[in-house]
Design a protein around this motif. Structure first.
Motif, PDB file in Angstrom:
ATOM      1  N   LEU A 188       0.816  -1.219   0.000  1.00 33.44           N
ATOM      2  CA  LEU A 188       0.000   0.000   0.000  1.00 33.44           C
ATOM      3  C   LEU A 188       0.846   1.263   0.000  1.00 33.44           C
ATOM      4  N   GLU A 189       2.078   1.149   0.492  1.00 38.67           N
ATOM      5  CA  GLU A 189       2.987   2.299   0.550  1.00 38.67           C
ATOM      6  C   GLU A 189       4.391   1.828   0.204  1.00 38.67           C
ATOM      7  N   ARG A 190       5.135   2.700  -0.462  1.00 38.15           N
ATOM      8  CA  ARG A 190       6.513   2.400  -0.848  1.00 38.15           C
ATOM      9  C   ARG A 190       7.392   3.638  -0.698  1.00 38.15           C
ATOM     10  N   ASN A 191       8.658   3.387  -0.449  1.00 39.86           N
ATOM     11  CA  ASN A 191       9.631   4.465  -0.570  1.00 39.86           C
ATOM     12  C   ASN A 191       9.643   4.986  -1.995  1.00 39.86           C
ATOM     13  N   GLY A 192       9.971   6.260  -2.129  1.00 39.53           N
ATOM     14  CA  GLY A 192      10.314   6.798  -3.429  1.00 39.53           C
ATOM     15  C   GLY A 192      11.821   6.721  -3.586  1.00 39.53           C
ATOM     16  N   GLY A 193      12.307   6.884  -4.794  1.00 43.59           N
ATOM     17  CA  GLY A 193      13.747   6.840  -5.028  1.00 43.59           C
ATOM     18  C   GLY A 193      14.133   7.714  -6.194  1.00 43.59           C
ATOM     19  N   GLY A 194      15.320   8.262  -6.126  1.00 40.00           N
ATOM     20  CA  GLY A 194      15.790   9.111  -7.208  1.00 40.00           C
ATOM     21  C   GLY A 194      17.281   8.950  -7.435  1.00 40.00           C
ATOM     22  N   ILE A 195      17.726   9.355  -8.602  1.00 41.53           N
ATOM     23  CA  ILE A 195      19.142   9.357  -8.952  1.00 41.53           C
ATOM     24  C   ILE A 195      19.552  10.798  -9.194  1.00 41.53           C
ATOM     25  N   LEU A 196      20.467  11.288  -8.388  1.00 40.07           N
ATOM     26  CA  LEU A 196      20.920  12.672  -8.478  1.00 40.07           C
ATOM     27  C   LEU A 196      22.385  12.710  -8.881  1.00 40.07           C
ATOM     28  N   LYS A 197      22.672  13.382  -9.977  1.00 37.92           N
ATOM     29  CA  LYS A 197      24.059  13.526 -10.430  1.00 37.92           C
ATOM     30  C   LYS A 197      24.535  14.943 -10.134  1.00 37.92           C
ATOM     31  N   VAL A 198      25.708  15.051  -9.531  1.00 34.60           N
ATOM     32  CA  VAL A 198      26.302  16.353  -9.240  1.00 34.60           C
ATOM     33  C   VAL A 198      27.583  16.488 -10.047  1.00 34.60           C
ATOM     34  N   LYS A 199      27.683  17.546 -10.836  1.00 31.57           N
ATOM     35  CA  LYS A 199      28.879  17.836 -11.633  1.00 31.57           C
ATOM     36  C   LYS A 199      29.603  19.025 -11.011  1.00 31.57           C
ATOM     37  N   VAL A 200      30.877  18.818 -10.700  1.00 30.66           N
ATOM     38  CA  VAL A 200      31.671  19.858 -10.058  1.00 30.66           C
ATOM     39  C   VAL A 200      32.798  20.280 -11.005  1.00 30.66           C
ATOM     40  N   TYR A 201      32.868  21.567 -11.287  1.00 33.89           N
ATOM     41  CA  TYR A 201      33.879  22.120 -12.192  1.00 33.89           C
ATOM     42  C   TYR A 201      34.871  22.960 -11.394  1.00 33.89           C
ATOM     43  N   GLY A 202      36.157  22.734 -11.642  1.00 34.05           N
ATOM     44  CA  GLY A 202      37.211  23.520 -10.990  1.00 34.05           C
ATOM     45  C   GLY A 202      38.125  24.150 -12.018  1.00 34.05           C
ATOM     46  N   LYS A 203      39.404  24.240 -11.678  1.00 41.59           N
ATOM     47  CA  LYS A 203      40.390  24.808 -12.602  1.00 41.59           C
ATOM     48  C   LYS A 203      41.643  23.957 -12.552  1.00 41.59           C
ATOM     49  N   ALA A 204      42.092  23.518 -13.713  1.00 40.07           N
ATOM     50  CA  ALA A 204      43.293  22.694 -13.784  1.00 40.07           C
ATOM     51  C   ALA A 204      44.550  23.528 -13.548  1.00 40.07           C
ATOM     52  N   ALA A 205      45.559  22.895 -12.983  1.00 34.24           N
ATOM     53  CA  ALA A 205      46.860  23.543 -12.763  1.00 34.24           C
ATOM     54  C   ALA A 205      47.909  22.456 -12.566  1.00 34.24           C
ATOM     55  N   HIS A 206      49.179  22.814 -12.730  1.00 29.76           N
ATOM     56  CA  HIS A 206      50.270  21.866 -12.502  1.00 29.76           C
ATOM     57  C   HIS A 206      50.387  21.628 -11.000  1.00 29.76           C
ATOM     58  N   ALA A 207      50.327  20.369 -10.603  1.00 28.13           N
ATOM     59  CA  ALA A 207      50.299  20.039  -9.179  1.00 28.13           C
ATOM     60  C   ALA A 207      51.606  20.363  -8.474  1.00 28.13           C
ATOM     61  N   GLY A 208      52.731  20.435  -9.226  1.00 25.28           N
ATOM     62  CA  GLY A 208      54.018  20.730  -8.604  1.00 25.28           C
ATOM     63  C   GLY A 208      54.427  22.186  -8.724  1.00 25.28           C
ATOM     64  N   ASN A 209      54.228  22.766  -9.900  1.00 23.14           N
ATOM     65  CA  ASN A 209      54.708  24.121 -10.144  1.00 23.14           C
ATOM     66  C   ASN A 209      53.791  25.216  -9.619  1.00 23.14           C
ATOM     67  N   ALA A 210      52.474  25.025  -9.770  1.00 19.08           N
ATOM     68  CA  ALA A 210      51.562  26.115  -9.375  1.00 19.08           C
ATOM     69  C   ALA A 210      50.212  25.572  -8.922  1.00 19.08           C
ATOM     70  N   PRO A 211      50.188  24.733  -7.886  1.00 18.27           N
ATOM     71  CA  PRO A 211      48.901  24.182  -7.446  1.00 18.27           C
ATOM     72  C   PRO A 211      47.931  25.259  -6.973  1.00 18.27           C
ATOM     73  N   TRP A 212      48.490  26.399  -6.501  1.00 18.96           N
ATOM     74  CA  TRP A 212      47.636  27.495  -6.002  1.00 18.96           C
ATOM     75  C   TRP A 212      46.846  28.176  -7.115  1.00 18.96           C
ATOM     76  N   ASP A 213      47.264  27.958  -8.364  1.00 15.88           N
ATOM     77  CA  ASP A 213      46.523  28.536  -9.485  1.00 15.88           C
ATOM     78  C   ASP A 213      45.277  27.721  -9.838  1.00 15.88           C
ATOM     79  N   GLY A 214      45.187  26.518  -9.275  1.00 19.72           N
ATOM     80  CA  GLY A 214      44.067  25.651  -9.624  1.00 19.72           C
ATOM     81  C   GLY A 214      42.974  25.631  -8.574  1.00 19.72           C
TER      82      GLY A 214
END
Length: 390
Positions: A188-214
């Motif tokens: 007579l009753e059921r849970n509902g369900g959903g699929i949620l996709k989250v896309k996160v965008y950042g900024k690429a940078a060289h991990a050794g030379n300038a990680p603070w730029d990313g």
């Protein structure tokens, strides 16, 4: 007297029931196999047309079709029957012979969809045939069969779920012939369900030379995953991150990450509240180089009771007793089904009125073929006994 005629008719149809059941199980229909679903839909379309029903076939670019069959309209509100044609396992998962009777008890059948829910399709069809044979013409009868229930209607981009709601509007009640329970229980009753996709965008940078730029998209995603997990409340709504991917190389600050959350909720109000809270977390980005988006990929509403749900259950239970079966009880379950789209438009719905069995979504799936007659008889007698003002 009507009961005797009903039981006699269904018993006379045992061979036809068995033949249809085996035939449609042997047409393996994974959700994403559009040609296979089109083949099954064509078979059922022909069968339903031969019964004198008007059949509409709704076709989609990336999903199998949805069938809507109906008898002639009357002044009273119609009755809806639902089931689905798709199954979960890839073709061949059950081996060469996909319809196998148990050696000890031939009433037990194993194979893809024998329980979830090819048996339910057969029940729905023979409910219609039995009512025709008994001369029932008080209410219009509708049958809706979809092809992407097992993937939350994502292949049709939600269109098949919309068709269910449209066909349900104005109905007096619905019997969803999804997998039936072993212990005389109706959902007579059921849970509902959903699929949620989250896309996160950042900024690429060289991990050794300038990680603070990313701006590290994976780190930002991890913070959001943790924050969303803390929202879980098993009394209302809860969440689980099942998929995460992002980055390209270990020496590059990742500029992209995505994760997929499964959300379960007991009421549709709880879903709306949870979605708002998740959206706030997704949009909260203190670092201006981080941007995130939320996408609802798939959704099953919660199956909730409406005004006449308990009254419909009472009539179904009475019908079962009248036929000599044990009185069924109503339950709440965690899984999702299309019954929720019907109750969402205010129509009282009984779910789990399909074939009796167990272990759906596994290679141990099985069903009791004889329960097709039992479940069909209960639905037919409930329909016959419905008063005009229901």
């Amino acid at each position: 007297m009507e009961n005797n005629k009903l039981v006699e008719y269904l018993n006379q149809q045992k061979q036809q029931i068995s033949y249809l059941y085996e035939n449609i199980v042997r047409i393996e229909t994974p959700s994403a196999d559009k040609p296979a679903l089109e083949k099954l839909a064509a078979h059922l379309d022909t069968y339903l047309n031969a019964m004198g029903l008007k059949v509409q076939k709704h076709c989609f670019e990336t999903a199998g079709p949805t069938l809507v069959a109906e008898s002639q309209a009357t002044e009273l509100a119609p009755i809806l029957l639902c089931s689905h044609m798709d199954t979960v396992h890839p073709v061949g998962a059950f081996g060469e012979d996909v319809f196998v009777r148990d050696a000890v008890n031939p009433d037990i059948v194993r194979g893809p969809g024998v329980y979830d829910t090819k048996g339910g399709i057969v029940i729905a069809i023979f409910v219609l045939k039995a009512l025709q044979a008994l001369g029932y013409n008080k209410r219009q009868l509708k049958l809706v069969l979809v092809s992407d229930e097992e993937v939350a209607h994502t292949l049709s981009n939600g269109a098949s779920a919309v068709i269910i709601e449209q066909e349900a509007c104005g109905a007096c009640c619905c019997f969803n012939c999804d997998s039936g329970r072993l212990h005389d229980q109706i959902v007579l009753e059921r849970n509902g369900g959903g699929i949620l996709k989250v896309k996160v965008y950042g900024k690429a940078a060289h991990a050794g030379n300038a990680p603070w730029d990313g701006a590290n998209a994976i780190l930002a995603a991890a913070e959001k995953i943790s924050a969303i997990a803390k929202l879980s409340d098993y009394d209302d709504a809860y969440f689980g991150t099942g998929v995460i991917k992002g980055g390209t190389k270990s020496n590059i600050v990742p500029d992209y990450c995505e994760f997929v959350n499964d959300i379960r909720f007991k009421t549709n109000e709880a879903y709306d509240s949870a979605l708002n809270n998740i959206r706030k977390i997704v949009e909260d980005n203190p670092n201006p180089l981080i941007h995130a988006e939320l996408e609802a990929v798939g959704l099953f509403r919660a199956l909730e009771k409406v005004a006449k749900t308990d009254a419909l259950m009472e009539r179904f239970a009475n019908a079962a007793e009248e036929l000599g079966y044990k009185r069924p009880t109503g339950i709440f379950v965690g899984g999702c089904s299309d019954a929720a789209f019907v109750s969402h438009v205010g129509v009282p719905t009984l779910c789990g009125t399909g074939i009796i069995g167990d272990h759906n979504h596994t290679l141990e799936e099985y069903a009791y073929e004889s329960s097709i007659l039992e479940q069909a008889a209960k639905i037919v007698l409930t329909i016959i006994n419905l008063p005009d003002d229901f």
